[in-house]
Design an enzyme around this catalytic site. Structure first.
Site, PDB file in Angstrom:
ATOM      1  N   GLY A  53      23.108  27.888  43.211  1.00  0.00           N
ATOM      2  CA  GLY A  53      22.125  27.127  43.956  1.00  0.00           C
ATOM      3  C   GLY A  53      21.847  27.699  45.392  1.00  0.00           C
ATOM      4  N   ASP A  74      33.250  32.333  41.142  1.00  0.00           N
ATOM      5  CA  ASP A  74      32.722  31.453  40.025  1.00  0.00           C
ATOM      6  C   ASP A  74      33.848  31.971  38.568  1.00  0.00           C
ATOM      7  OD1 ASP A  74      29.369  30.376  40.289  1.00  0.00           O
ATOM      8  OD2 ASP A  74      31.126  30.014  38.895  1.00  0.00           O
ATOM      9  N   ASN A  82      19.361  27.578  35.243  1.00  0.00           N
ATOM     10  CA  ASN A  82      20.055  27.731  36.598  1.00  0.00           C
ATOM     11  C   ASN A  82      18.893  28.633  37.504  1.00  0.00           C
ATOM     12  OD1 ASN A  82      22.996  29.418  35.235  1.00  0.00           O
ATOM     13  ND2 ASN A  82      22.348  27.755  35.945  1.00  0.00           N
ATOM     14  N   LEU A  83      17.682  29.261  36.758  1.00  0.00           N
ATOM     15  CA  LEU A  83      17.109  30.764  36.965  1.00  0.00           C
ATOM     16  C   LEU A  83      15.881  30.285  37.900  1.00  0.00           C
ATOM     17  CD1 LEU A  83      16.552  33.507  34.504  1.00  0.00           C
ATOM     18  CD2 LEU A  83      18.329  32.997  35.860  1.00  0.00           C
ATOM     19  N   GLN A  84      15.751  29.122  37.757  1.00  0.00           N
ATOM     20  CA  GLN A  84      15.101  28.192  38.660  1.00  0.00           C
ATOM     21  C   GLN A  84      15.126  28.016  39.766  1.00  0.00           C
ATOM     22  OE1 GLN A  84      16.567  24.933  39.916  1.00  0.00           O
ATOM     23  NE2 GLN A  84      15.069  23.654  40.302  1.00  0.00           N
ATOM     24  N   ARG A  85      16.785  28.526  40.657  1.00  0.00           N
ATOM     25  CA  ARG A  85      16.797  27.996  42.355  1.00  0.00           C
ATOM     26  C   ARG A  85      17.572  29.741  42.053  1.00  0.00           C
ATOM     27  NH1 ARG A  85      19.223  25.068  38.352  1.00  0.00           N
ATOM     28  NH2 ARG A  85      21.179  24.251  38.161  1.00  0.00           N
ATOM     29  N   ASP A 142      29.137  22.392  43.894  1.00  0.00           N
ATOM     30  CA  ASP A 142      28.385  20.842  43.646  1.00  0.00           C
ATOM     31  C   ASP A 142      28.543  19.910  42.905  1.00  0.00           C
ATOM     32  OD1 ASP A 142      29.073  21.738  40.879  1.00  0.00           O
ATOM     33  OD2 ASP A 142      26.986  22.427  39.768  1.00  0.00           O
ATOM     34  N   ASN A 143      30.464  19.872  43.341  1.00  0.00           N
ATOM     35  CA  ASN A 143      31.125  18.600  43.035  1.00  0.00           C
ATOM     36  C   ASN A 143      31.933  18.473  43.818  1.00  0.00           C
ATOM     37  OD1 ASN A 143      33.564  20.155  42.062  1.00  0.00           O
ATOM     38  ND2 ASN A 143      32.357  21.325  40.950  1.00  0.00           N
ATOM     39  N   CYS A 201      23.217  17.763  40.333  1.00  0.00           N
ATOM     40  CA  CYS A 201      22.191  18.755  39.889  1.00  0.00           C
ATOM     41  C   CYS A 201      21.717  18.018  38.085  1.00  0.00           C
ATOM     42  CB  CYS A 201      22.296  19.896  40.632  1.00  0.00           C
ATOM     43  SG  CYS A 201      22.093  19.712  42.631  1.00  0.00           S
ATOM     44  N   CYS A 348      27.329  -0.270  49.542  1.00  0.00           N
ATOM     45  CA  CYS A 348      27.540   1.290  50.587  1.00  0.00           C
ATOM     46  C   CYS A 348      26.776   2.292  49.610  1.00  0.00           C
ATOM     47  CB  CYS A 348      28.847   2.201  50.180  1.00  0.00           C
ATOM     48  SG  CYS A 348      29.338   2.249  47.848  1.00  0.00           S
TER      49      CYS A 348
END
Ligand SMILES: [Zn+2]
Length: 390
Positions: A53, A74, A82-85, A142-143, A201, A348
């Site tokens: 993304g 990657d 995945n293609l949405q973003r 993303d992690n 996500c 927190c």
């Protein structure tokens, strides 16, 4: 004009062809860029961690801008979801490797540039070697495992790390570069939260266009560092809320106690996340209360202390009324500010750091300590939606 991260010697070693002069003409006619800046872009080597993304808009615009070499790490295949973003990839690419798909798209975008593919999981084994080949890293991971690793390796190698993260309708970006005067990721968050405490996500969702905005902001920062213009986002965190259409800037400070970039560092080589989070005794249950129970105590005017162990910049974003801020890193030295006689409730962001604080206070002899389950996030969801989520 600030100093470029690409020195004159490297800039002078590249020339632009007639085609390139035409391709980049809208850059060349700006006095802040000119042929000099474009040659620095061509000489530069940028590593994108992830072709997802954030990596998609980053790689596309870096390629379009004429960054001479773009590396991508990657290991995933393109999935329909995945293609949405992840706009580097198309419907025809579903099932293909993301790197192959990215390479085709970037070559079409700009055949003048070099593309280097690192088909692997970014890990403590390969991170230093990969990063050593580049001038700047765009972290589109993303992690937390990858984020800590890319941070640490960039600090070791003295390379700027252009950070971005997205969550639902919100995102944030900054440039971590201790050797250019700013903090690193660990100055803000010395240790990662337990893996299961943080939704990614896939679990939390994200508005598809949001990583587009954040990834492009990361690209702008990267280009500025290369060309040597403007005010870089070093020591400043830009937070974007898409629902409110609000950008907020928070000052970030270096932590002299930081385990990687501080005065007495304790981490000198890349570590895998699992290695330093795996030491937790699951048998010892941490006393906890829910957001509703906390609300009842407040409504009933019960005497207790509410301690917020997040960082000051998080406290600026959102707070629970009546909470006292003592960041996790300071709590060991500030226990004398706490009252032994009263119950202490610790919170927190989502409950992981406060669980650590509860354990620490128990070790210091506090008997009546509770963790607020789900942190201020749960408070915002269940009790007070006026408390902003981040
Ligand atoms: Zn640091």
């Amino acid at each position: 004009m600030k100093r470029s991260i690409i020195d004159d010697q490297r800039k002078n070693a590249v020339q632009l062809s007639t085609d390139e002069l035409q391709r980049y003409s809208r850059h060349l006619i700006m006095p802040e860029v000119t042929l000099e800046g474009q040659r620095r872009l061509k000489a530069a080597r940028v590593l994108c961690i992830g072709a997802g993304g954030l990596g998609s808009p980053a790689a596309l615009y870096l390629a379009a801008a004429g960054v001479g070499t773009i590396g991508i790490v990657d290991f995933d295949d393109v999935d329909l979801s995945n293609l949405q973003r992840q706009i580097l990839h198309g419907t025809k690419d579903v099932g293909r490797g993301k790197l192959e798909s990215a390479q085709d798209r970037l070559r079409d975008m700009n055949p003048e540039i070099g593309i280097e593919l690192h088909q692997c999981r970014f890990s403590s084994e390969n991170a230093s070697e990969i990063v050593s080949k580049y001038d700047v890293v765009v972290d589109g991971s993303d992690n937390f495992a990858t984020r800590y690793l890319s941070n640490d390796v960039c600090v070791f190698a003295q390379k700027p790390n252009v950070y971005g993260s997205v969550f639902r309708f919100e995102g944030q970006t900054t440039v971590f570069a201790p050797d250019l005067g700013g903090p690193c990721y660990r100055c803000l968050f010395p240790e990662p939260p337990p893996p299961e405490s943080v939704p990614n996500c896939a679990q939390a969702g994200v508005l598809g266009v949001l990583p587009g905005i954040i990834g492009m902001l990361q690209t702008i920062e990267t280009i500025k560092l290369i060309v040597g213009i403007g005010e870089p986002l070093i020591g400043r965190l830009l937070h974007f809320d898409a629902l409110k259409v609000k950008f907020r800037e928070l000052k970030l400070r270096r932590d002299l106690q930081c385990p990687v970039c501080g005065e007495n560092p304790t981490i000198f080589s890349p570590i895998d996340y699992e290695q330093f989070c795996g030491v937790r005794n699951e048998d010892e249950a941490i006393p906890a209360i829910s957001a509703h129970e906390l609300k009842q105590k407040m409504d009933g005017c019960e005497a207790f202390e509410l301690i917020d162990v997040r960082e000051p910049f998080e406290y600026e974003i959102a707070r629970i009324d009546g909470a006292k801020l003592i960041p996790l890193g300071e709590i060991a030295e500030r226990t004398d500010e706490l009252q032994h006689e009263l119950p202490i409730i610790v919170h927190c962001h989502s409950g992981a750091r406060s669980a650590q604080a509860v354990q620490l206070l128990q070790q210091r002899g506090f008997r009546n300590v509770y963790n607020l389950e789900g942190g201020i996030d749960a408070w915002s969801d269940q009790i007070d939606p006026a408390v902003p989520k981040y």
